[in-house]
Write a protein that holds these residues in place. Structure first.
Motif, mmCIF file in Angstrom:
data_model
loop_
_atom_site.group_PDB
_atom_site.id
_atom_site.type_symbol
_atom_site.label_atom_id
_atom_site.label_comp_id
_atom_site.label_asym_id
_atom_site.label_seq_id
_atom_site.Cartn_x
_atom_site.Cartn_y
_atom_site.Cartn_z
ATOM 1 N N SER A 70 0.837 -1.205 0.000
ATOM 2 C CA SER A 70 0.000 0.000 0.000
ATOM 3 C C SER A 70 0.865 1.246 0.000
ATOM 4 N N GLU A 71 1.913 1.207 0.844
ATOM 5 C CA GLU A 71 2.810 2.376 0.922
ATOM 6 C C GLU A 71 3.466 2.647 -0.426
ATOM 7 N N ALA A 72 3.956 1.541 -1.038
ATOM 8 C CA ALA A 72 4.637 1.705 -2.333
ATOM 9 C C ALA A 72 3.648 2.232 -3.377
ATOM 10 N N SER A 73 2.433 1.670 -3.346
ATOM 11 C CA SER A 73 1.428 2.096 -4.324
ATOM 12 C C SER A 73 1.079 3.559 -4.131
ATOM 13 N N LEU A 74 0.971 3.914 -2.855
ATOM 14 C CA LEU A 74 0.639 5.307 -2.552
ATOM 15 C C LEU A 74 1.690 6.244 -3.149
ATOM 16 N N GLN A 75 2.961 5.861 -2.999
ATOM 17 C CA GLN A 75 4.030 6.723 -3.520
ATOM 18 C C GLN A 75 3.959 6.833 -5.044
ATOM 19 N N THR A 76 3.677 5.662 -5.685
ATOM 20 C CA THR A 76 3.601 5.674 -7.157
ATOM 21 C C THR A 76 2.449 6.577 -7.607
ATOM 22 N N VAL A 77 1.282 6.371 -6.957
ATOM 23 C CA VAL A 77 0.111 7.173 -7.344
ATOM 24 C C VAL A 77 0.384 8.645 -7.072
ATOM 25 N N GLU A 78 0.996 8.936 -5.914
ATOM 26 C CA GLU A 78 1.273 10.325 -5.553
ATOM 27 C C GLU A 78 2.181 10.982 -6.592
ATOM 28 N N SER A 79 3.191 10.242 -7.027
ATOM 29 C CA SER A 79 4.132 10.814 -7.992
ATOM 30 C C SER A 79 3.435 11.112 -9.335
ATOM 31 N N HIS A 80 2.643 10.131 -9.825
ATOM 32 C CA HIS A 80 1.935 10.346 -11.101
ATOM 33 C C HIS A 80 0.891 11.460 -10.969
#
Lengths: 659, 130
Positions: free
Chosen positions: A516-526
């Motif tokens: 979830s944390e990793a996904s959050l970072q990816t989504v946040e960056s995009h």
């Protein structure tokens, strides 16, 4: 992935055949379809969705029943088939995907989904793909879980804004949807499987412990808690199912009520008009009765102007007669004095003797006074008459009701006017409501209230069972520890299994957290990248994502911007969707239905400038109010590869025309 | 001025034709009672300075007593003050005025509701001229 063509036959409002050609030139990859509301923009989005995934969405993302997708007019004219077809290119291959719905034999008019047979056909580079492999094939380039982010409508945008409201119920639902896209459910499901094995192990541990002297009582308590937990879990499953049913039926009622909201509001207006009519009629009745009383007395007012004039002339005559009377009295007094003067030879006022030379003058004065007296015609009886008449008149004058009658007449005229106006409104509303079962709507509203209360009650019950399950878990864990007082007990098979499963379960939970944390970072960056491109405020640093996928804007100093406009919220939501769209699949076409509702011109320009670059194709279904005039189109002009317009032939028949 | 006494006339009357019109004025709810219309007719004639002719024939039997139409003798007073009665008893003039006035009211009623405000305004104007 690149879409080539969408063909429809009798799908929703598209009676007969309708075709949408998608732009193929990468530099002109934008297609705009203009259409007023209720003409079929969302139906185009649904045609794509139905072809790929076999369902269409209505309001609140609820699936539309299959039989309602067939064009009604066509069915009434005897059509038995509906078909949609998408030709596209993906991973270097040419695809042809068709979904066909045919009414089953003996069905005259489809009234439920079971009346229709659906077949799906796919060709890849000219070769047919077996039916059971089609979904896998589609999921390679357009995974269903991600479809909400590249096939989305304005309503979805509003739903994503709910993520910004901490703890909102809808936000939690959307979070689940997002996590599906990001692969979290795979780990969650793994964790659930481990939990099932853990339960079996806990049962085994309990059975083993019950055979060991000294642990029987603990084992029995352990077993009791296992049984309790199972019962709570069964309750929870049932309650969740009931809750889903209640929520679905409440949403269905909400949808229905929304459809009939206008009827309901017209009915309320009609009721209020009727009630106002009754009030006015009562007022008219009361004023009419008041008027009748006044009319009975108003004859005096007719006479009054002439009587007042008469009274005035009587006053004048009375005054004149009284003046004459006074003059006569004065002359009579002077005559009497003159006569005494001449008789007594002494002035009656000063007592001086009458001088010889003045007697003659006095005699002449007496004669003049006598003549003046004779000239005065004072009619005493006339004066008395006049006084009596004036007195009688004063009793008649001044009781008028004319002014009051005039006010009442004006009131009545106003009330009659109001009544006519409201009666006309009532008549119009009655005409509008002919054939509408307004009582049924009222019943529907009260049913919706009942279901809503039931939903709230079930929510509380669900929470209660969850708490009880947590409590049972804690008790079971404690008792499990008590059942392994030394190494010999720890070596028992059940106990070992419990230990392994607990560790595994904990690993899965950590895994979910990390993913979830990793996904959050990816989504946040995009999402941040998309936001910076679309926002008009260049000083903003970007977006910060919270654990619920809610996004907040960061200002130039990295501080959160707490207040933002409706337009800004829409851009944040669009950014999140862009972020999710990129996080879950390779770049592909993006289809947007009514996405620019609340945006100002500048933001619209930014978004229109950004979106064509972020997707292989951009397909926009918009109404004239969203993309306005040459200004908006100029931004896109060099990227537009085609324009269509939806024209209405009838409320159940729309056609697509190239612009 | 000689005041009127009730011996001059015991009952008020109308022609049968105008009596029918009087009934209709009440039936059509222009007036709550026929006597209200009767009084109004007298007042209308007086306000316009009309010198009415003898009432037409055939004459209806006496309709109202004096006490019903002019209990406080206001009408008699107004006739005496506003008309040259030429030795005709004021209530005879009242009858003639009523005959004329009811005819006039009947004509007004044919236009719809009787516009009392208009009639009152006209009475004010007439008072300046008479």
């Amino acid at each position: 992935m690149k879409l080539k063509r969408l063909s429809m036959h009798n799908f929703m409002p598209y009676k007969g055949d309708a075709v949408l050609e998608f732009p193929q030139d990468e530099s002109r990859n934008t297609l705009i379809v203009f259409g007023d509301n209720m003409r079929g923009k969302t139906s185009l989005l649904n045609a794509i969705r139905w072809t790929f995934y076999g369902y269409a969405y209505g309001r609140h993302l609820r699936k539309i029943s299959l039989h309602l997708l067939l064009n009604r007019e066509a069915v009434n004219e005897g059509a038995r088939k509906m078909e949609t077809r998408i030709e596209f290119e993906a991973n270097g291959s040419q695809y042809d995907l068709r979904r066909v719905a045919t009414m089953k034999n003996l069905v005259a008019k489809p009234e439920r989904p079971e009346d229709i047979q659906v077949d799906i056909h796919m060709k890849k580079d000219g070769a047919a793909i077996p039916g059971n492999e089609i979904d896998d094939e589609i999921n390679q380039f357009a995974p269903e879980q991600v479809s909400r982010f590249f096939l989305f409508d304005g309503e979805l945008l509003q739903e994503y804004e709910e993520l910004l409201i901490e703890g909102s119920e809808h936000g939690k639902e959307i979070k689940k949807e997002i996590e599906k896209v990001l692969g979290v459910p795979a780990l969650t499901n793994g964790g659930l499987h481990i939990k099932t094995i853990l339960k079996q192990a806990q049962n085994q541990q309990s059975t083993e412990a019950s055979k060991i002297k000294g642990l029987e009582a603990t084992a029995e308590r352990h077993q009791r808690w296992l049984t309790k937990r199972e019962s709570f879990e069964n309750d929870l499953v049932k309650l969740r199912s009931l809750l889903d049913d209640a929520r679905n039926s409440r949403l269905a009622l909400d949808d229905e009520l929304e459809k009939v909201e206008k009827i309901y509001s017209q009915k309320s207006k009609l009721d209020s008009c009727r009630s106002r009519c009754r009030e006015i009629e009562a007022e008219i009745k009361q004023k009419t009765s008041e008027r009748q009383q006044l009319v009975g007395q108003v004859w005096r007012d007719l006479l009054e102007p002439r009587l007042i004039a008469k009274q005035e002339s009587l006053f004048q005559e009375q005054q004149r007669l009284m003046d004459l009377n006074r003059e006569r009295n004065r002359i009579q007094l002077r005559t009497e004095q003159a006569r005494q003067y001449l008789t007594n030879q002494v002035c009656p006022t000063c007592g001086q003797s009458l001088e010889a030379g003045k007697r003659e003058a006095k005699e002449m004065e007496l004669e003049q006074l006598r003549l003046q007296l004779l000239g005065l015609d004072v009619d005493d009886s006339r004066l008395t008459d006049i006084t009596v008449q004036i007195k009688a008149l004063s009793k008649v004058i001044g009781h008028g009701v004319g002014e009051t009658l005039s006010v009442v007449d004006k009131d009545l005229a106003r009330l009659e006017h109001d009544l006519t106006k409201i009666e006309n409104q009532t008549e119009e509303l009655e005409k509008e409501l002919i054939g509408s079962d307004t009582d049924a709507i009222m019943k529907m509203r009260s049913r919706r209230d009942v279901v809503f209360k039931e939903e709230a009650r079930l929510n509380l019950e669900v929470e209660d069972r969850k708490n009880k399950i947590d409590e049972a878990d804690r008790e079971i864990r404690i008792l499990s520890q008590q059942m392994q007082p030394d190494d010999s007990h720890r070596n028992a098979r059940g106990t070992q299994m419990v230990g392994i499963c607990e560790k595994l379960h904990a690993s899965f939970l950590r895994g979910i957290e990390r993913l979830s944390e990793a996904s959050l970072q990816t989504v946040e960056s995009h999402a941040s990248k998309a936001f910076k491109a679309m926002s008009t405020q260049t000083a903003y640093q970007g977006l910060r994502i919270n654990e619920n996928y809610g996004l907040t804007i960061l200002d130039q100093n990295g501080h959160e911007v707490l207040l933002r406009s409706a337009g800004a919220e829409q851009i944040v939501a669009l950014s999140l969707i862009a972020g999710l769209s990129h996080a879950g699949r390779p770049a592909g076409p993006v289809v947007m239905d009514t996405p620019f509702g609340r945006l100002d011109t500048k933001h619209r320009k930014n978004i229109l400038g950004y979106l064509p670059n972020s997707a292989s194709q951009l397909i926009l279904f918009v109404h004239d109010g969203e993309i306005r005039g040459s200004d908006d189109l100029n931004v896109l002009a060099h990227r537009i590869g085609g324009q269509y317009e939806i024209k209405e032939i009838s409320p159940t028949h729309s056609v697509l025309e190239r612009r | 001025m000689s005041m009127y006494t009730s011996e001059d006339l015991n009952k008020f009357s109308l022609s049968e034709r105008v009596h029918a019109k009087l009934k209709r004025l009440q039936e059509e709810e222009h007036f709550p009672e026929m006597r209200d219309a009767y009084r109004f007719g007298i007042a209308l004639g007086l306000s316009r300075g009309i010198v009415p002719p003898e009432i037409g024939s055939p004459k209806s039997a006496g309709i109202y007593s004096i006490s019903q139409i002019d209990p406080d003798q206001s009408i008699a007073l107004a006739i005496n003050l506003l008309m040259d009665t030429e030795n005709l008893p004021p209530y005879r003039w009242a009858e003639r005025l009523a005959e004329w006035g009811i005819e006039e009211l009947s004509r007004e009623s044919e236009k719809g509701q009787i516009d009392f405000s208009k009639l009152l305004a006209e009475a004010k104007e007439n008072a300046k001229d008479i």
